[in-house]
Design an enzyme around this catalytic site. Structure first.
Site, PDB file in Angstrom:
ATOM      1  N   TYR A 134       0.859  -1.179   0.000  1.00 26.95           N
ATOM      2  CA  TYR A 134       0.000   0.000   0.000  1.00 26.95           C
ATOM      3  C   TYR A 134       0.902   1.238   0.000  1.00 26.95           C
ATOM      4  CZ  TYR A 134      -3.717   3.259   0.694  1.00 26.95           C
ATOM      5  OH  TYR A 134      -4.595   4.297   0.481  1.00 26.95           O
ATOM      6  N   GLN A 195     -10.957   0.193   0.483  1.00 30.64           N
ATOM      7  CA  GLN A 195     -11.335  -0.644  -0.674  1.00 30.64           C
ATOM      8  C   GLN A 195     -10.108  -1.322  -1.286  1.00 30.64           C
ATOM      9  OE1 GLN A 195     -11.969   2.526  -0.216  1.00 30.64           O
ATOM     10  NE2 GLN A 195     -11.379   3.813  -1.937  1.00 30.64           N
ATOM     11  N   ASN A 218      -3.558   6.160   6.011  1.00 28.77           N
ATOM     12  CA  ASN A 218      -4.348   6.961   6.957  1.00 28.77           C
ATOM     13  C   ASN A 218      -5.242   6.052   7.805  1.00 28.77           C
ATOM     14  OD1 ASN A 218      -6.507   6.262   5.348  1.00 28.77           O
ATOM     15  ND2 ASN A 218      -6.874   8.316   4.549  1.00 28.77           N
ATOM     16  N   SER A 241       2.488  10.072  10.712  1.00 24.66           N
ATOM     17  CA  SER A 241       3.905  10.194  11.043  1.00 24.66           C
ATOM     18  C   SER A 241       4.118  10.890  12.395  1.00 24.66           C
ATOM     19  CB  SER A 241       4.601  10.984   9.946  1.00 24.66           C
ATOM     20  OG  SER A 241       4.387  10.344   8.717  1.00 24.66           O
ATOM     21  N   GLN A 263       7.670  16.276   9.921  1.00 27.16           N
ATOM     22  CA  GLN A 263       6.656  15.224  10.077  1.00 27.16           C
ATOM     23  C   GLN A 263       5.254  15.822  10.172  1.00 27.16           C
ATOM     24  OE1 GLN A 263       7.703  11.862   9.497  1.00 27.16           O
ATOM     25  NE2 GLN A 263       9.220  13.367   8.841  1.00 27.16           N
ATOM     26  N   HIS A 266       3.071  16.025   6.983  1.00 26.81           N
ATOM     27  CA  HIS A 266       2.444  14.849   6.368  1.00 26.81           C
ATOM     28  C   HIS A 266       0.932  14.879   6.505  1.00 26.81           C
ATOM     29  CE1 HIS A 266       5.704  12.243   5.094  1.00 26.81           C
ATOM     30  NE2 HIS A 266       6.364  12.518   6.198  1.00 26.81           N
ATOM     31  N   GLU A 331       7.760   6.878  16.554  1.00 25.84           N
ATOM     32  CA  GLU A 331       8.166   6.316  15.262  1.00 25.84           C
ATOM     33  C   GLU A 331       9.611   6.735  14.958  1.00 25.84           C
ATOM     34  OE1 GLU A 331       6.345   8.154  11.878  1.00 25.84           O
ATOM     35  OE2 GLU A 331       6.841   6.482  10.548  1.00 25.84           O
ATOM     36  N   HIS A 332       9.869   8.047  14.999  1.00 27.23           N
ATOM     37  CA  HIS A 332      11.219   8.564  14.763  1.00 27.23           C
ATOM     38  C   HIS A 332      11.708   9.281  16.013  1.00 27.23           C
ATOM     39  CE1 HIS A 332       9.132   9.012  10.759  1.00 27.23           C
ATOM     40  NE2 HIS A 332      10.132   8.224  10.434  1.00 27.23           N
ATOM     41  N   ASP A 365      13.905   9.344   5.699  1.00 29.23           N
ATOM     42  CA  ASP A 365      12.685   9.186   4.905  1.00 29.23           C
ATOM     43  C   ASP A 365      13.004   8.830   3.462  1.00 29.23           C
ATOM     44  OD1 ASP A 365      10.946   9.658   6.948  1.00 29.23           O
ATOM     45  OD2 ASP A 365      10.487  11.727   6.417  1.00 29.23           O
ATOM     46  N   GLU A 419      -1.242 -37.564  27.612  1.00 27.48           N
ATOM     47  CA  GLU A 419      -2.302 -36.703  27.068  1.00 27.48           C
ATOM     48  C   GLU A 419      -3.499 -37.533  26.588  1.00 27.48           C
ATOM     49  OE1 GLU A 419      -0.567 -34.248  23.997  1.00 27.48           O
ATOM     50  OE2 GLU A 419       0.524 -33.008  25.420  1.00 27.48           O
ATOM     51  N   HIS A 424      -1.226 -40.900  18.567  1.00 27.85           N
ATOM     52  CA  HIS A 424       0.106 -40.286  18.606  1.00 27.85           C
ATOM     53  C   HIS A 424       1.113 -41.290  19.176  1.00 27.85           C
ATOM     54  CE1 HIS A 424      -2.289 -36.618  18.331  1.00 27.85           C
ATOM     55  NE2 HIS A 424      -1.207 -35.875  18.219  1.00 27.85           N
TER      56      HIS A 424
HETATM   57  N1  LIG Z   1       4.551   5.371   9.000  1.00 24.34           N
HETATM   58  C1  LIG Z   1       5.017   5.488   7.756  1.00 24.34           C
HETATM   59  O1  LIG Z   1       5.941   4.804   7.381  1.00 24.34           O
HETATM   60  C2  LIG Z   1       4.404   6.481   6.804  1.00 24.34           C
HETATM   61  C3  LIG Z   1       4.989   6.749   5.539  1.00 24.34           C
HETATM   62  C4  LIG Z   1       4.354   7.658   4.679  1.00 24.34           C
HETATM   63  C5  LIG Z   1       3.156   8.248   5.077  1.00 24.34           C
HETATM   64  N2  LIG Z   1       2.657   7.958   6.311  1.00 24.34           N
HETATM   65  C6  LIG Z   1       1.380   8.465   6.771  1.00 24.34           C
HETATM   66  O2  LIG Z   1       0.410   7.835   5.943  1.00 24.34           O
HETATM   67  C7  LIG Z   1      -0.730   8.680   5.906  1.00 24.34           C
HETATM   68  C8  LIG Z   1      -1.154   8.845   4.452  1.00 24.34           C
HETATM   69  O3  LIG Z   1      -2.459   9.353   4.446  1.00 24.34           O
HETATM   70  P1  LIG Z   1      -3.114   9.994   3.155  1.00 24.34           P
HETATM   71  O4  LIG Z   1      -4.477  10.414   3.554  1.00 24.34           O
HETATM   72  O5  LIG Z   1      -2.174  10.978   2.576  1.00 24.34           O
HETATM   73  O6  LIG Z   1      -3.191   8.802   2.073  1.00 24.34           O
HETATM   74  P2  LIG Z   1      -3.853   7.357   2.116  1.00 24.34           P
HETATM   75  O7  LIG Z   1      -3.531   6.751   0.787  1.00 24.34           O
HETATM   76  O8  LIG Z   1      -3.476   6.599   3.313  1.00 24.34           O
HETATM   77  O9  LIG Z   1      -5.432   7.612   2.180  1.00 24.34           O
HETATM   78  C9  LIG Z   1      -6.173   8.085   1.110  1.00 24.34           C
HETATM   79  C10 LIG Z   1      -7.398   7.214   0.912  1.00 24.34           C
HETATM   80  O10 LIG Z   1      -8.241   7.269   2.064  1.00 24.34           O
HETATM   81  C11 LIG Z   1      -9.565   7.065   1.688  1.00 24.34           C
HETATM   82  N3  LIG Z   1     -10.430   8.049   2.343  1.00 24.34           N
HETATM   83  C12 LIG Z   1     -10.158   9.337   2.576  1.00 24.34           C
HETATM   84  N4  LIG Z   1     -11.241   9.945   3.157  1.00 24.34           N
HETATM   85  C13 LIG Z   1     -12.187   8.981   3.273  1.00 24.34           C
HETATM   86  C14 LIG Z   1     -13.515   8.958   3.801  1.00 24.34           C
HETATM   87  N5  LIG Z   1     -14.063  10.042   4.331  1.00 24.34           N
HETATM   88  N6  LIG Z   1     -14.183   7.801   3.775  1.00 24.34           N
HETATM   89  C15 LIG Z   1     -13.639   6.682   3.265  1.00 24.34           C
HETATM   90  N7  LIG Z   1     -12.386   6.633   2.746  1.00 24.34           N
HETATM   91  C16 LIG Z   1     -11.676   7.775   2.761  1.00 24.34           C
HETATM   92  C17 LIG Z   1      -9.671   7.239   0.204  1.00 24.34           C
HETATM   93  O11 LIG Z   1     -10.007   6.019  -0.371  1.00 24.34           O
HETATM   94  C18 LIG Z   1      -8.273   7.656  -0.235  1.00 24.34           C
HETATM   95  O12 LIG Z   1      -7.890   6.956  -1.390  1.00 24.34           O
HETATM   96  C19 LIG Z   1      -0.342   9.984   6.583  1.00 24.34           C
HETATM   97  O13 LIG Z   1      -0.873   9.972   7.894  1.00 24.34           O
HETATM   98  C20 LIG Z   1       1.185   9.949   6.644  1.00 24.34           C
HETATM   99  O14 LIG Z   1       1.683  10.619   7.769  1.00 24.34           O
HETATM  100  C21 LIG Z   1       3.231   7.087   7.152  1.00 24.34           C
HETATM  101  N1  LIG Z   2       8.062  10.263   7.315  1.00 23.26           N
HETATM  102  C1  LIG Z   2       7.293   9.248   6.633  1.00 23.26           C
HETATM  103  C2  LIG Z   2       7.114   8.092   7.571  1.00 23.26           C
HETATM  104  O1  LIG Z   2       6.446   8.474   8.705  1.00 23.26           O
HETATM  105  C3  LIG Z   2       7.930   8.759   5.364  1.00 23.26           C
HETATM  106  C4  LIG Z   2       8.088   9.759   4.284  1.00 23.26           C
HETATM  107  C5  LIG Z   2       7.964   9.590   2.963  1.00 23.26           C
HETATM  108  N2  LIG Z   2       8.215  10.762   2.369  1.00 23.26           N
HETATM  109  C6  LIG Z   2       8.508  11.634   3.280  1.00 23.26           C
HETATM  110  N3  LIG Z   2       8.417  11.041   4.458  1.00 23.26           N
HETATM  111 ZN   LIG Z   3       8.382  12.103   6.270  1.00 26.87          ZN
END
Ligand SMILES: NC(=O)c1ccc[n+]([C@@H]2O[C@H](COP(=O)([O-])OP(=O)(O)OC[C@H]3O[C@@H](n4cnc5c(N)ncnc54)[C@H](O)[C@@H]3O)[C@@H](O)[C@H]2O)c1
Ligand SMILES: N[C@H](CO)Cc1c[nH]c[nH+]1
Ligand SMILES: [Zn+2]
Length: 435
Positions: A134, A195, A218, A241, A263, A266, A331-332, A365, A419, A424
């Site tokens: 993903y 989905q 998310n 993040s 962070q 994001h 996380e970081h 990152d 047992e 067995h």
């Molecule tokens: N921990 C890590 O390694 C790492 C790395 C990169 C990003 N992140 C985090 O990942 C997250 C990415 O989130 P994003 O939103 O940019 O992208 P995402 O791809 O996770 O989410 C987008 C999807 O959420 C769904 N969505 C949004 N609103 C909705 C609703 N109301 N109802 C149903 N579905 C809904 C939609 O289908 C959309 O395609 C951020 O929180 C970022 O900080 C974490």
């Molecule tokens: N900080 C994110 C992980 O929490 C990863 C990322 C991708 N691009 C930039 N930052």
């Molecule tokens: Zn980042």
């Protein structure tokens, strides 16, 4: 416009309650999110592609009429790679090479040993057949996450990598496609949210069912991964993040402010925390935040994240800072101190540890080499960065010699009869050699 950021002093009367409230990622247990996710998963399971198309049109504002429009073929991925500007291609290749070199070291090998009577015991390590990665795409595009997810899978020897990435409003990011081509992703679907997770977990007419789903996302993605776990493997719940910086008060406060922003930008739900023993220095960082915030392209997201979830914490000393950081398990973790090696043994829980003033988290990152998919929301207490080990599994190997089977048959027989499992016992007894 000034910004109010929560400021706490460790040990003050309401410290624990206020800290816990700010650490809670409220929406994780949000009933409404769970309801939406459950419904999406049920419909994708029952209706397959038709539900995928409908949800993608609704949540990502697309206008697809058939799943074929939601797949990017290999020629499209290769074209994206070939047409990249030279500086982007070089940066992508440099990052990919470093990520591969780091992850090569994580590869586990099969092992075995032989006992005196010829009995062989060991473990056979095998890669997964097909995995789903993903790649988030709602609020930002993440070519770096393509590399971080796909390269360890390749190093492990996974046969087929299926990638999902949302393209809200139909906006496709060329670097994301180019990264998929570079990393050797087999199929790319422009799907996101719950989905996409449901499609990978159960399969549809077009999207193949996978053995494990990895990657951050998310709240809808995280909740869906939790829900499909069991039908399919998952890596971890990697949510919004987070950064926690322990600073001794000697780093340029502008650097620290920008590291906190890095962070926060994001997601409105992202969390940035500074822990420092020097109250005057915390004032300086607050002043840098006020000064630099209006210069940021993603000012609105950063402002909301800082206002709702950031914390500036004053502690007695660096040891107290380390203890508090362990409780948060970020996380970081940046150790922006003169002697990070001296503080390191006190750190027990963190997804990744960035040591010294020069080690900006953002290098991790993109291109340091270690994985940026890391446990969030305190889960670093029990989980680890995404790695090659997430794509490998182990089977036990057992091969008894006639002598070994006879000896262990006697032991197994006694335990099996204890047992009351007679089949067995008799199965083991057949192999006992006559005296
Ligand atoms: N921990 C890590 O390694 C790492 C790395 C990169 C990003 N992140 C985090 O990942 C997250 C990415 O989130 P994003 O939103 O940019 O992208 P995402 O791809 O996770 O989410 C987008 C999807 O959420 C769904 N969505 C949004 N609103 C909705 C609703 N109301 N109802 C149903 N579905 C809904 C939609 O289908 C959309 O395609 C951020 O929180 C970022 O900080 C974490
Ligand atoms: N900080 C994110 C992980 O929490 C990863 C990322 C991708 N691009 C930039 N930052
Ligand atoms: Zn980042």
């Amino acid at each position: 416009m000034s910004i109010e950021i929560t400021r706490l002093v460790a040990g003050q009367a309401d410290f624990d309650a206020r800290l816990d409230a700010l650490l809670a990622w409220e929406s994780v247990s949000d009933k409404q999110v769970n309801q939406i996710v459950d419904e999406v998963i049920a419909r994708v399971r029952a209706e397959g592609d038709a539900a995928l198309v409908e949800y993608t049109n609704r949540f990502d504002r697309m206008r697809a009429s058939h799943m074929t429009e939601l797949e990017m073929g290999q020629s499209r991925l290769l074209a994206a790679l070939e047409n990249l500007p030279a500086d982007q291609r070089l940066a992508l290749e440099t990052a990919a090479t470093r990520i591969a070199a780091y992850h090569e070291r994580q590869k586990s090998e099969s092992w075995r040993y032989t006992e005196a009577d010829g009995t062989v015991l060991g473990q056979q390590v095998t890669p997964m057949d097909r995995v789903g990665i993903y790649v988030p795409g709602g609020k930002a595009a993440y070519p770096s996450s393509v590399l971080m997810n796909a390269i360890p899978a390749k190093v492990a020897g996974v046969q087929e990598i299926i990638m999902v990435v949302p393209t809200p409003d139909g906006v496709v990011n060329e670097l994301v496609l180019a990264a998929a081509a570079l990393a050797g992703v087999d199929r790319v679907f422009t799907l996101g949210g719950a989905q996409a997770v449901a499609a990978l977990a159960y399969g549809t007419e077009t999207v193949p069912r996978v053995d494990k789903i990895v990657g951050p996302g998310n709240i809808f993605v995280a909740t869906a991964k939790r829900a499909v776990f069991g039908a399919v493997g998952i890596d971890m719940i990697a949510g919004p993040s987070e950064i926690l910086i322990i600073c001794d008060g000697q780093t340029d406060p502008d650097w620290i402010a920008m590291d906190l922003f890095s962070q926060a930008e994001h997601d409105e739900d992202a969390q940035s925390i500074l822990i420092c023993p020097d109250a005057d220095y915390i004032d300086q960082v607050q002043a840098s935040i006020e000064k630099l915030l209006p210069t940021m392209e993603r000012e609105t997201i950063i402002r909301t994240s800082l206002k709702n979830r950031a914390i500036l914490i004053e502690v007695a000393d660096l040891q107290a800072a380390a203890a508090l950081s362990n409780r948060i398990a970020p996380e970081h973790l940046e150790l922006s101190v003169a002697d990070p090696e001296a503080l390191l043994p006190s750190i027990r829980h963190a997804g990744a540890i960035f040591m010294g003033r020069y080690t900006a988290e953002s290098l991790g990152d993109y291109c340091a080499g270690p994985n940026h998919v890391l446990p969030t929301s305190g889960t670093a207490r029990f989980s680890s960065p995404l790695g090659v080990y997430d794509f490998q599994k182990r089977s036990s190997l057992i091969m008894f010699s006639a002598e070994g089977a006879s000896e262990m048959g006697k032991v197994a027989s006694v335990l099996a009869r204890g047992e009351s499992l007679t089949a067995h016992a008799r199965s083991a007894e057949y192999r006992i050699l006559p005296d």
